[in-house]
Design a protein around this motif. Sequence first.
Motif, mmCIF file in Angstrom:
data_model
loop_
_atom_site.group_PDB
_atom_site.id
_atom_site.type_symbol
_atom_site.label_atom_id
_atom_site.label_comp_id
_atom_site.label_asym_id
_atom_site.label_seq_id
_atom_site.Cartn_x
_atom_site.Cartn_y
_atom_site.Cartn_z
ATOM 1 N N VAL A 1 5.854 18.581 23.304
ATOM 2 C CA VAL A 1 5.105 19.491 22.192
ATOM 3 C C VAL A 1 3.839 19.346 22.233
ATOM 4 C CG1 VAL A 1 5.014 19.902 19.792
ATOM 5 C CG2 VAL A 1 7.185 19.134 20.535
ATOM 6 N N VAL A 2 3.093 20.507 22.826
ATOM 7 C CA VAL A 2 1.635 20.734 23.063
ATOM 8 C C VAL A 2 0.984 21.426 21.612
ATOM 9 C CG1 VAL A 2 1.895 20.784 25.473
ATOM 10 C CG2 VAL A 2 2.041 22.854 23.980
ATOM 11 N N ALA A 3 1.698 22.081 20.851
ATOM 12 C CA ALA A 3 1.074 22.661 19.704
ATOM 13 C C ALA A 3 2.316 22.801 18.694
ATOM 14 C CB ALA A 3 0.290 23.945 19.913
ATOM 15 N N GLU A 4 1.760 22.822 17.202
ATOM 16 C CA GLU A 4 2.773 23.110 16.228
ATOM 17 C C GLU A 4 2.120 24.075 15.464
ATOM 18 O OE1 GLU A 4 4.929 20.619 13.008
ATOM 19 O OE2 GLU A 4 4.984 19.787 14.991
ATOM 20 N N VAL A 5 2.899 25.222 14.937
ATOM 21 C CA VAL A 5 2.063 26.282 14.287
ATOM 22 C C VAL A 5 3.189 26.312 12.975
ATOM 23 C CG1 VAL A 5 1.478 28.804 13.955
ATOM 24 C CG2 VAL A 5 1.343 27.489 16.061
ATOM 25 N N ALA A 6 2.586 25.765 11.886
ATOM 26 C CA ALA A 6 3.563 25.804 10.469
ATOM 27 C C ALA A 6 4.686 25.482 10.893
ATOM 28 C CB ALA A 6 3.366 27.545 9.885
ATOM 29 N N GLY A 7 4.844 24.162 11.457
ATOM 30 C CA GLY A 7 6.105 23.632 11.745
ATOM 31 C C GLY A 7 7.103 24.352 12.941
ATOM 32 N N ARG A 8 6.493 25.346 13.606
ATOM 33 C CA ARG A 8 7.179 25.654 14.778
ATOM 34 C C ARG A 8 6.650 25.039 16.061
ATOM 35 N NH1 ARG A 8 10.051 30.648 14.240
ATOM 36 N NH2 ARG A 8 10.502 30.241 16.604
ATOM 37 N N LYS A 9 7.348 24.511 17.051
ATOM 38 C CA LYS A 9 6.871 23.661 18.028
ATOM 39 C C LYS A 9 6.709 24.689 19.297
ATOM 40 C CE LYS A 9 8.637 19.090 16.995
ATOM 41 N NZ LYS A 9 9.213 19.464 15.572
ATOM 42 N N ILE A 10 5.452 24.577 19.816
ATOM 43 C CA ILE A 10 5.189 24.856 21.149
ATOM 44 C C ILE A 10 5.304 24.100 22.250
ATOM 45 C CG2 ILE A 10 3.649 26.422 22.585
ATOM 46 C CD1 ILE A 10 2.482 27.557 19.953
ATOM 47 N N THR A 11 6.023 24.023 23.199
ATOM 48 C CA THR A 11 6.407 22.826 24.345
ATOM 49 C C THR A 11 5.607 23.234 25.409
ATOM 50 O OG1 THR A 11 8.311 23.980 24.933
ATOM 51 C CG2 THR A 11 8.622 22.609 23.337
ATOM 52 N N ALA A 12 5.771 22.231 26.414
ATOM 53 C CA ALA A 12 4.874 22.538 27.702
ATOM 54 C C ALA A 12 5.940 23.424 28.784
ATOM 55 C CB ALA A 12 5.002 21.261 28.444
ATOM 56 N N GLN B 1 5.568 34.481 12.823
ATOM 57 C CA GLN B 1 5.652 34.052 11.428
ATOM 58 C C GLN B 1 5.299 35.015 10.313
ATOM 59 O OE1 GLN B 1 4.668 29.891 10.737
ATOM 60 N NE2 GLN B 1 5.275 29.283 12.885
ATOM 61 N N GLU B 2 4.135 35.716 10.570
ATOM 62 C CA GLU B 2 3.442 36.851 9.713
ATOM 63 C C GLU B 2 4.764 37.792 9.646
ATOM 64 O OE1 GLU B 2 1.310 38.559 6.646
ATOM 65 O OE2 GLU B 2 1.140 36.486 7.504
ATOM 66 N N ILE C 1 -0.050 32.315 6.621
ATOM 67 C CA ILE C 1 -0.158 31.466 7.806
ATOM 68 C C ILE C 1 -1.299 30.374 7.754
ATOM 69 C CG2 ILE C 1 -0.485 31.707 10.336
ATOM 70 C CD1 ILE C 1 2.151 33.008 9.220
ATOM 71 N N ALA C 2 -1.895 30.157 6.822
ATOM 72 C CA ALA C 2 -2.960 29.334 6.690
ATOM 73 C C ALA C 2 -2.172 27.819 6.530
ATOM 74 C CB ALA C 2 -3.786 29.675 5.669
ATOM 75 N N LYS C 3 -1.026 27.573 7.056
ATOM 76 C CA LYS C 3 -0.031 26.615 6.746
ATOM 77 C C LYS C 3 -0.438 25.471 7.883
ATOM 78 C CE LYS C 3 3.674 29.429 5.486
ATOM 79 N NZ LYS C 3 5.089 29.796 5.738
ATOM 80 N N GLY C 4 -1.436 25.692 8.919
ATOM 81 C CA GLY C 4 -1.874 24.791 9.749
ATOM 82 C C GLY C 4 -1.334 24.910 11.163
#
Length: 196
Positions: A26-37, A67-68, A4-7
Amino acid sequence: MRGIAKGILLMALIGIAGCARQKEVVVAEVAGRKITAQDLVELAGKLPSFTKDKLLWTLIDREIMVQEAYERGLNNDENILRRLERIKLIEIARLLKEKFRERIEIPEEDVRRYYEEKGLASRQEVRARHIMVRTEEEAEEILKKLKEGADFAQLAKEWSLDRVSAEKGGDLGYWREGEVIGATAQKVFSMEVGEI
Protein backbone atom coordinates in the motif's frame (compact mmCIF):
# COMPACT_ATOMS: atom_id res chain seq x y z
CA MET A 1 -15.41 18.80 -1.50
CA ARG A 2 -17.85 18.07 1.28
CA GLY A 3 -16.80 14.83 2.93
CA ILE A 4 -13.38 14.08 1.54
CA ALA A 5 -11.40 15.83 4.23
CA LYS A 6 -11.20 12.39 5.87
CA GLY A 7 -7.47 12.14 5.39
CA ILE A 8 -4.79 10.94 3.05
CA LEU A 9 -2.01 8.73 4.30
CA LEU A 10 1.14 8.53 2.17
CA MET A 11 3.66 5.75 2.49
CA ALA A 12 7.17 5.42 1.13
CA LEU A 13 7.60 4.50 -2.53
CA ILE A 14 10.40 1.96 -2.50
CA GLY A 15 11.07 -0.32 -5.47
CA ILE A 16 7.58 -0.31 -6.99
CA ALA A 17 8.31 -2.49 -10.02
CA GLY A 18 9.46 -5.65 -8.32
CA CYS A 19 8.18 -9.01 -7.21
CA ALA A 20 4.51 -9.88 -6.77
CA ARG A 21 4.56 -9.12 -3.02
CA GLN A 22 5.87 -5.61 -3.64
CA LYS A 23 2.93 -4.96 -5.97
CA GLU A 24 0.57 -5.54 -3.02
CA VAL A 25 2.34 -2.85 -0.97
CA VAL A 26 0.00 0.00 0.00
CA VAL A 27 1.57 3.29 -1.12
CA ALA A 28 -1.29 5.59 -0.14
CA GLU A 29 -4.64 5.50 1.58
CA VAL A 30 -7.47 7.91 0.86
CA ALA A 31 -10.26 7.87 3.44
CA GLY A 32 -9.81 4.15 4.01
CA ARG A 33 -9.34 3.17 0.33
CA LYS A 34 -5.90 1.71 -0.41
CA ILE A 35 -3.76 2.56 -3.45
CA THR A 36 -1.19 -0.18 -4.10
CA ALA A 37 2.08 -0.39 -5.98
CA GLN A 38 0.18 -2.54 -8.50
CA ASP A 39 -2.15 0.41 -9.18
CA LEU A 40 0.93 2.55 -9.85
CA VAL A 41 2.46 -0.05 -12.17
CA GLU A 42 -0.78 -0.31 -14.19
CA LEU A 43 -1.10 3.48 -14.50
CA ALA A 44 2.59 3.77 -15.44
CA GLY A 45 1.84 1.48 -18.42
CA LYS A 46 -0.79 3.97 -19.61
CA LEU A 47 1.18 7.13 -18.74
CA PRO A 48 4.87 6.19 -19.23
CA SER A 49 6.08 9.80 -19.23
CA PHE A 50 4.78 10.46 -15.71
CA THR A 51 7.13 10.35 -12.71
CA LYS A 52 6.27 8.10 -9.74
CA ASP A 53 5.17 11.14 -7.74
CA LYS A 54 2.90 12.37 -10.52
CA LEU A 55 1.43 8.88 -10.97
CA LEU A 56 0.72 8.66 -7.25
CA TRP A 57 -0.96 12.08 -7.09
CA THR A 58 -3.00 11.21 -10.18
CA LEU A 59 -4.32 8.10 -8.39
CA ILE A 60 -4.97 10.06 -5.20
CA ASP A 61 -6.86 12.77 -7.12
CA ARG A 62 -8.90 10.12 -8.92
CA GLU A 63 -9.75 8.36 -5.65
CA ILE A 64 -10.86 11.65 -4.07
CA MET A 65 -13.10 12.35 -7.09
CA VAL A 66 -14.57 8.84 -7.01
CA GLN A 67 -15.35 9.09 -3.31
CA GLU A 68 -16.95 12.50 -3.78
CA ALA A 69 -19.04 11.13 -6.67
CA TYR A 70 -20.26 8.26 -4.42
CA GLU A 71 -21.07 10.69 -1.65
CA ARG A 72 -23.22 12.69 -4.07
CA GLY A 73 -24.97 9.50 -5.24
CA LEU A 74 -23.64 9.76 -8.81
CA ASN A 75 -22.92 6.01 -8.82
CA ASN A 76 -26.71 5.50 -9.09
CA ASP A 77 -27.16 7.90 -12.02
CA GLU A 78 -29.23 6.22 -14.79
CA ASN A 79 -26.73 7.12 -17.53
CA ILE A 80 -23.84 5.68 -15.53
CA LEU A 81 -25.71 2.47 -14.76
CA ARG A 82 -26.68 2.08 -18.42
CA ARG A 83 -23.08 2.62 -19.57
CA LEU A 84 -21.76 0.18 -16.96
CA GLU A 85 -24.24 -2.45 -18.12
CA ARG A 86 -23.12 -1.94 -21.73
CA ILE A 87 -19.45 -2.27 -20.75
CA LYS A 88 -20.28 -5.40 -18.75
CA LEU A 89 -21.99 -7.01 -21.77
CA ILE A 90 -19.08 -6.13 -24.08
CA GLU A 91 -16.54 -7.59 -21.63
CA ILE A 92 -18.58 -10.78 -21.12
CA ALA A 93 -18.80 -11.29 -24.90
CA ARG A 94 -15.04 -10.66 -25.25
CA LEU A 95 -14.28 -13.18 -22.53
CA LEU A 96 -16.53 -15.78 -24.17
CA LYS A 97 -14.73 -15.28 -27.52
CA GLU A 98 -11.38 -15.83 -25.80
CA LYS A 99 -12.66 -19.07 -24.25
CA PHE A 100 -13.90 -20.29 -27.66
CA ARG A 101 -10.62 -19.34 -29.31
CA GLU A 102 -8.69 -21.40 -26.75
CA ARG A 103 -10.76 -24.50 -27.59
CA ILE A 104 -10.82 -24.25 -31.38
CA GLU A 105 -8.14 -26.15 -33.24
CA ILE A 106 -8.17 -26.43 -37.02
CA PRO A 107 -6.01 -29.25 -38.37
CA GLU A 108 -3.55 -28.24 -41.10
CA GLU A 109 -5.11 -30.72 -43.55
CA ASP A 110 -8.48 -28.92 -43.19
CA VAL A 111 -6.84 -25.60 -43.93
CA ARG A 112 -5.08 -27.07 -46.96
CA ARG A 113 -8.33 -28.67 -48.23
CA TYR A 114 -10.22 -25.36 -47.87
CA TYR A 115 -7.44 -23.54 -49.71
CA GLU A 116 -7.61 -26.01 -52.60
CA GLU A 117 -11.45 -26.19 -52.73
CA LYS A 118 -11.67 -22.39 -53.05
CA GLY A 119 -9.08 -22.37 -55.84
CA LEU A 120 -6.70 -20.27 -53.78
CA ALA A 121 -3.78 -22.60 -54.52
CA SER A 122 -3.92 -21.92 -58.26
CA ARG A 123 -4.41 -18.15 -58.09
CA GLN A 124 -1.50 -16.07 -59.25
CA GLU A 125 -0.33 -12.93 -57.59
CA VAL A 126 1.81 -10.50 -59.52
CA ARG A 127 3.48 -7.19 -58.89
CA ALA A 128 3.20 -4.85 -61.85
CA ARG A 129 4.81 -1.55 -62.80
CA HIS A 130 3.84 0.73 -65.64
CA ILE A 131 4.79 3.88 -67.48
CA MET A 132 1.77 5.64 -68.96
CA VAL A 133 2.49 7.84 -72.02
CA ARG A 134 0.44 9.72 -74.64
CA THR A 135 1.76 8.20 -77.86
CA GLU A 136 3.05 4.93 -79.24
CA GLU A 137 6.23 6.75 -80.31
CA GLU A 138 6.97 7.70 -76.68
CA ALA A 139 6.35 4.10 -75.63
CA GLU A 140 8.77 2.84 -78.31
CA GLU A 141 11.43 5.33 -77.19
CA ILE A 142 11.09 4.24 -73.55
CA LEU A 143 11.19 0.55 -74.54
CA LYS A 144 14.41 1.17 -76.47
CA LYS A 145 15.97 2.86 -73.42
CA LEU A 146 14.93 -0.07 -71.22
CA LYS A 147 16.54 -2.57 -73.62
CA GLU A 148 19.72 -0.48 -73.44
CA GLY A 149 19.70 -0.91 -69.65
CA ALA A 150 17.92 2.22 -68.41
CA ASP A 151 16.28 2.03 -64.97
CA PHE A 152 12.51 1.40 -65.19
CA ALA A 153 11.75 3.31 -61.98
CA GLN A 154 13.72 6.37 -63.12
CA LEU A 155 12.01 6.39 -66.53
CA ALA A 156 8.60 6.10 -64.84
CA LYS A 157 9.40 9.17 -62.72
CA GLU A 158 10.48 11.13 -65.79
CA TRP A 159 7.87 10.07 -68.35
CA SER A 160 4.72 8.58 -66.79
CA LEU A 161 1.48 10.57 -66.91
CA ASP A 162 0.23 8.56 -63.90
CA ARG A 163 1.95 10.76 -61.30
CA VAL A 164 0.83 8.67 -58.31
CA SER A 165 2.55 5.50 -59.51
CA ALA A 166 5.38 7.50 -61.15
CA GLU A 167 6.56 8.67 -57.73
CA LYS A 168 6.85 4.98 -56.76
CA GLY A 169 8.81 4.07 -59.89
CA GLY A 170 5.65 3.01 -61.74
CA ASP A 171 4.77 0.46 -59.05
CA LEU A 172 1.10 -0.61 -59.10
CA GLY A 173 1.49 -2.97 -56.15
CA TYR A 174 0.38 -6.60 -55.97
CA TRP A 175 -2.54 -7.88 -58.01
CA ARG A 176 -4.34 -11.14 -57.32
CA GLU A 177 -5.82 -13.03 -60.23
CA GLY A 178 -9.60 -12.68 -60.33
CA GLU A 179 -9.61 -9.53 -58.19
CA VAL A 180 -8.40 -7.19 -60.94
CA ILE A 181 -10.27 -7.34 -64.24
CA GLY A 182 -10.05 -5.77 -67.70
CA ALA A 183 -7.68 -5.84 -70.66
CA THR A 184 -4.70 -4.59 -68.65
CA ALA A 185 -5.18 -7.31 -66.03
CA GLN A 186 -5.49 -9.99 -68.75
CA LYS A 187 -2.25 -8.80 -70.31
CA VAL A 188 -0.44 -8.63 -66.96
CA PHE A 189 -1.42 -12.21 -66.00
CA SER A 190 -0.33 -13.56 -69.41
CA MET A 191 3.18 -12.07 -69.15
CA GLU A 192 6.34 -13.80 -68.00
CA VAL A 193 8.26 -12.56 -64.97
CA GLY A 194 10.52 -9.68 -66.07
CA GLU A 195 8.73 -9.21 -69.42
CA ILE A 196 8.07 -5.62 -70.52
